[in-house]
Design a protein around this motif. Structure first.
Motif, PDB file in Angstrom:
ATOM      1  N   PHE A 291       0.751  -1.244   0.144  1.00 26.16           N
ATOM      2  CA  PHE A 291       0.211   0.108  -0.109  1.00 26.16           C
ATOM      3  C   PHE A 291       0.762   1.345   0.058  1.00 26.16           C
ATOM      4  N   TYR A 292       2.068   1.377   0.411  1.00 22.37           N
ATOM      5  CA  TYR A 292       2.913   2.377   0.619  1.00 22.37           C
ATOM      6  C   TYR A 292       3.898   2.615  -0.316  1.00 22.37           C
ATOM      7  N   GLN A 293       4.578   1.530  -0.786  1.00 20.50           N
ATOM      8  CA  GLN A 293       5.858   1.417  -1.590  1.00 20.50           C
ATOM      9  C   GLN A 293       5.774   1.230  -2.914  1.00 20.50           C
ATOM     10  N   ARG A 294       4.580   0.582  -3.404  1.00 21.25           N
ATOM     11  CA  ARG A 294       4.461   0.238  -4.906  1.00 21.25           C
ATOM     12  C   ARG A 294       4.136   1.651  -5.587  1.00 21.25           C
ATOM     13  N   PRO A 295       4.294   1.672  -6.855  1.00 25.41           N
ATOM     14  CA  PRO A 295       3.869   2.943  -7.460  1.00 25.41           C
ATOM     15  C   PRO A 295       2.718   3.419  -7.393  1.00 25.41           C
ATOM     16  N   THR A 296       2.264   4.639  -7.057  1.00 24.61           N
ATOM     17  CA  THR A 296       0.988   5.098  -6.729  1.00 24.61           C
ATOM     18  C   THR A 296      -0.088   4.761  -7.514  1.00 24.61           C
ATOM     19  N   GLU A 297       0.256   4.608  -8.924  1.00 25.74           N
ATOM     20  CA  GLU A 297      -0.802   4.247  -9.687  1.00 25.74           C
ATOM     21  C   GLU A 297      -1.412   2.908  -9.535  1.00 25.74           C
ATOM     22  N   LYS A 298      -0.487   2.111  -9.078  1.00 26.75           N
ATOM     23  CA  LYS A 298      -0.869   0.652  -8.659  1.00 26.75           C
ATOM     24  C   LYS A 298      -1.685   0.632  -7.776  1.00 26.75           C
ATOM     25  N   VAL A 299      -1.343   1.546  -6.572  1.00 27.92           N
ATOM     26  CA  VAL A 299      -2.287   1.558  -5.443  1.00 27.92           C
ATOM     27  C   VAL A 299      -3.570   2.256  -5.653  1.00 27.92           C
ATOM     28  N   SER A 300      -3.535   3.155  -6.312  1.00 27.21           N
ATOM     29  CA  SER A 300      -4.833   4.024  -6.544  1.00 27.21           C
ATOM     30  C   SER A 300      -5.714   3.168  -7.549  1.00 27.21           C
ATOM     31  N   ALA A 301      -5.134   2.272  -8.043  1.00 23.17           N
ATOM     32  CA  ALA A 301      -6.062   1.093  -8.979  1.00 23.17           C
ATOM     33  C   ALA A 301      -6.916   0.222  -8.001  1.00 23.17           C
ATOM     34  N   THR A 302      -6.277   0.012  -6.908  1.00 19.49           N
ATOM     35  CA  THR A 302      -7.082  -0.957  -6.031  1.00 19.49           C
ATOM     36  C   THR A 302      -8.334  -0.145  -5.310  1.00 19.49           C
ATOM     37  N   GLY A 303      -8.286   1.198  -5.554  1.00 22.89           N
ATOM     38  CA  GLY A 303      -9.575   1.790  -4.884  1.00 22.89           C
ATOM     39  C   GLY A 303      -9.299   2.078  -3.269  1.00 22.89           C
ATOM     40  N   VAL A 304      -8.218   1.737  -2.830  1.00 28.30           N
ATOM     41  CA  VAL A 304      -8.050   1.981  -1.480  1.00 28.30           C
ATOM     42  C   VAL A 304      -7.055   3.097  -1.085  1.00 28.30           C
ATOM     43  N   GLU A 305      -7.348   3.845  -0.189  1.00 33.46           N
ATOM     44  CA  GLU A 305      -6.187   4.887   0.129  1.00 33.46           C
ATOM     45  C   GLU A 305      -5.697   4.763   1.394  1.00 33.46           C
ATOM     46  N   PRO A 306      -4.550   4.410   1.350  1.00 31.13           N
ATOM     47  CA  PRO A 306      -3.791   4.234   2.845  1.00 31.13           C
ATOM     48  C   PRO A 306      -3.727   5.206   3.455  1.00 31.13           C
ATOM     49  N   ARG A 307      -4.030   5.345   4.734  1.00 32.40           N
ATOM     50  CA  ARG A 307      -3.672   6.491   5.775  1.00 32.40           C
ATOM     51  C   ARG A 307      -3.214   5.939   6.839  1.00 32.40           C
ATOM     52  N   ALA A 308      -2.324   6.655   7.562  1.00 34.04           N
ATOM     53  CA  ALA A 308      -1.893   6.411   8.884  1.00 34.04           C
ATOM     54  C   ALA A 308      -2.835   7.181  10.002  1.00 34.04           C
ATOM     55  N   VAL A 309      -2.915   6.659  11.168  1.00 32.77           N
ATOM     56  CA  VAL A 309      -3.715   7.112  12.169  1.00 32.77           C
ATOM     57  C   VAL A 309      -2.740   7.230  13.355  1.00 32.77           C
ATOM     58  N   ASN A 310      -3.161   8.250  14.248  1.00 32.85           N
ATOM     59  CA  ASN A 310      -2.100   8.421  15.338  1.00 32.85           C
ATOM     60  C   ASN A 310      -2.074   7.212  16.310  1.00 32.85           C
ATOM     61  N   PHE A 311      -1.051   6.456  16.321  1.00 32.99           N
ATOM     62  CA  PHE A 311      -0.989   5.462  17.471  1.00 32.99           C
ATOM     63  C   PHE A 311      -1.036   5.645  18.756  1.00 32.99           C
ATOM     64  N   CYS A 312      -0.667   6.780  19.072  1.00 31.53           N
ATOM     65  CA  CYS A 312      -0.836   7.309  20.453  1.00 31.53           C
ATOM     66  C   CYS A 312      -2.370   7.142  20.854  1.00 31.53           C
ATOM     67  N   GLU A 313      -3.292   7.475  20.046  1.00 34.23           N
ATOM     68  CA  GLU A 313      -4.655   7.636  20.272  1.00 34.23           C
ATOM     69  C   GLU A 313      -5.303   6.169  19.930  1.00 34.23           C
ATOM     70  N   TRP A 314      -4.977   5.563  18.783  1.00 31.08           N
ATOM     71  CA  TRP A 314      -5.549   4.284  18.388  1.00 31.08           C
ATOM     72  C   TRP A 314      -5.065   3.116  18.783  1.00 31.08           C
ATOM     73  N   ASN A 315      -3.829   2.810  18.556  1.00 25.27           N
ATOM     74  CA  ASN A 315      -2.987   1.481  18.968  1.00 25.27           C
ATOM     75  C   ASN A 315      -1.748   2.003  19.990  1.00 25.27           C
ATOM     76  N   MET A 316      -2.104   2.072  20.999  1.00 26.90           N
ATOM     77  CA  MET A 316      -0.726   2.602  21.856  1.00 26.90           C
ATOM     78  C   MET A 316       0.188   1.303  21.927  1.00 26.90           C
ATOM     79  N   LYS A 317       1.425   1.439  21.450  1.00 20.92           N
ATOM     80  CA  LYS A 317       2.362   0.456  21.673  1.00 20.92           C
ATOM     81  C   LYS A 317       3.235   1.056  22.720  1.00 20.92           C
ATOM     82  N   ASP A 318       4.450   0.360  23.187  1.00 20.20           N
ATOM     83  CA  ASP A 318       5.153   0.758  24.102  1.00 20.20           C
ATOM     84  C   ASP A 318       6.290   1.780  23.737  1.00 20.20           C
ATOM     85  N   LEU A 319       5.568   2.916  23.466  1.00 16.78           N
ATOM     86  CA  LEU A 319       6.394   4.106  22.726  1.00 16.78           C
ATOM     87  C   LEU A 319       6.232   5.213  23.668  1.00 16.78           C
ATOM     88  N   LEU A 320       6.260   5.093  24.860  1.00 20.30           N
ATOM     89  CA  LEU A 320       5.702   6.195  25.725  1.00 20.30           C
ATOM     90  C   LEU A 320       6.871   7.401  25.478  1.00 20.30           C
TER      91      LEU A 320
END
Length: 362
Positions: A291-320
């Motif tokens: 989703f993030y490294q392949r050519p943008t045209e290939k990713v766009s062709a899937t109809g999916v838009e990859p987006r990152a969300v704030n891990f501190c809010e949504w999936n807190m790992k041990d990165l205090l």
């Protein structure tokens, strides 16, 4: 005795010569595939976003090899248009039964997810290998307990993708190696407008709701969080299922190559990666590549838009060290914990002493 030692030394020398040869040449892998086994000393590979490596170590969100703006999930959710009859969402786990399922170990977290699913009128799903794969069905007592908990058990036809490229190792560390690709079955569950895939050790915070994340995912976004040393954490991801996208993933996995040094298809490992220590030959590396490294045209062709969300809010790992300022000040409230917990006042004070003003939590 001397003769014996000399013989051993000779064997060791021959073994060393063979190893050097093997690590610097193309070799035939399983199913007669031809793959690189790289010379780790001499081979160099691209690192997308390497110039931003220092900046991204403390980044909340990672895009195409660089620090990216985090998705505003609430705003995205408000723009989601529900179909007639409303959205149908699900929380999804998977378990390959390589080891017996220890319900006592998971019951606390699963009970919380089951209650959250009921509160938000969602399904709660466990993907499990079919009886044909395991040689036996799920034990009846376990099936009864999971059903009582409100879990919908969905049996799947494969654990390791049946056409997995010979250049992707079956055993690559972590909990599961290539068995982790079993998670991809969630992409085929088109009966849902959105799913949130979760590892069994992700725990919801008290009073949290994940509904906005699923509403946003239903618009065609693939929502991910970063990990400690990976740009995508496969323990937490929200998306709108698509059998077409699943089919493209299976096709990509049938011909891709991954190496310790050069990542997936020679594109490097991205911005957040522990070089020569972390080997993302499994879900995390593949999803970031797809989703993030392949050519943008290939990713766009899937109809999916990859987006990152704030891990501190949504999936807190041990990165205090990264999250402490917003968590300790109350400006961000964590919704799920993954090998982490809400910092105590003492931990917050310790972080302030450690970093002072202008530390990585900014």
């Amino acid at each position: 005795m001397v003769q014996e030692l000399s013989g051993r030394a000779t064997l060791a020398a021959y073994a060393g010569i063979f190893l050097v040869f093997a690590l610097s040449a193309r070799v035939h892998n399983r199913d007669a595939g031809v793959c690189w086994i790289e010379d780790s000393k001499n081979r160099t590979c691209p690192r997308p976003g390497a110039e931003n490596r220092t900046m991204t170590e403390a980044a909340h969100c990672i895009g195409r090899g660089v620090e990216a703006a985090c998705m505003d999930v609430e705003q995205c959710a408000r723009a989601a248009v529900a179909p007639a009859g409303g959205h149908k969402f699900a929380f999804v786990h998977s378990y390959d039964f390589h080891k017996p399922f220890n319900l006592a170990h998971y019951i606390k977290a699963m009970s919380l997810w089951a209650q959250l699913a009921r509160d938000d009128h969602m399904d709660y799903v466990l993907l499990a290998p079919s009886a044909r794969l395991r040689g036996a069905g799920i034990p009846q007592d376990l099936r009864a307990n999971l059903t009582k908990l409100g879990v919908r058990i969905v049996e799947v036809p494969w654990i390791i993708p049946p056409r997995l490229s010979p250049c992707i190792p079956v055993e690559s560390g972590g909990c599961c190696g290539a068995r982790e690709f079993m998670k991809l079955h969630a992409w085929g569950m088109e009966e849902y407008h959105g799913v949130l895939f979760l590892d069994l050790d992700v725990v919801p915070a008290p009073g949290a709701t994940l509904l906005p994340l699923l509403q946003c995912a239903s618009t065609g976004r693939f929502l991910t969080t970063r990990g400690n040393h990976s740009s995508v954490n496969a323990a937490f991801m929200a998306f709108r299922p698509s059998r077409a996208v699943l089919g493209e993933m299976m096709d990509e996995l049938s011909r891709a190559e991954v190496s310790h040094v050069c990542g997936w298809n020679n594109l490097g490992w991205g911005a957040v990666h522990a070089d020569r220590v972390k080997y993302d030959a499994r879900m995390q590396g593949f999803l970031y590549y797809f989703f993030y490294q392949r050519p943008t045209e290939k990713v766009s062709a899937t109809g999916v838009e990859p987006r990152a969300v704030n891990f501190c809010e949504w999936n807190m790992k041990d990165l205090l060290d990264i999250c402490y300022k917003e968590l300790c000040s109350g400006t961000t409230h964590t919704r799920t914990y993954h090998h982490a917990k809400q910092p105590t006042p003492e931990e917050c004070a310790a972080m302030e002493r450690k970093h002072g003003r202008g530390g990585p939590g900014l």
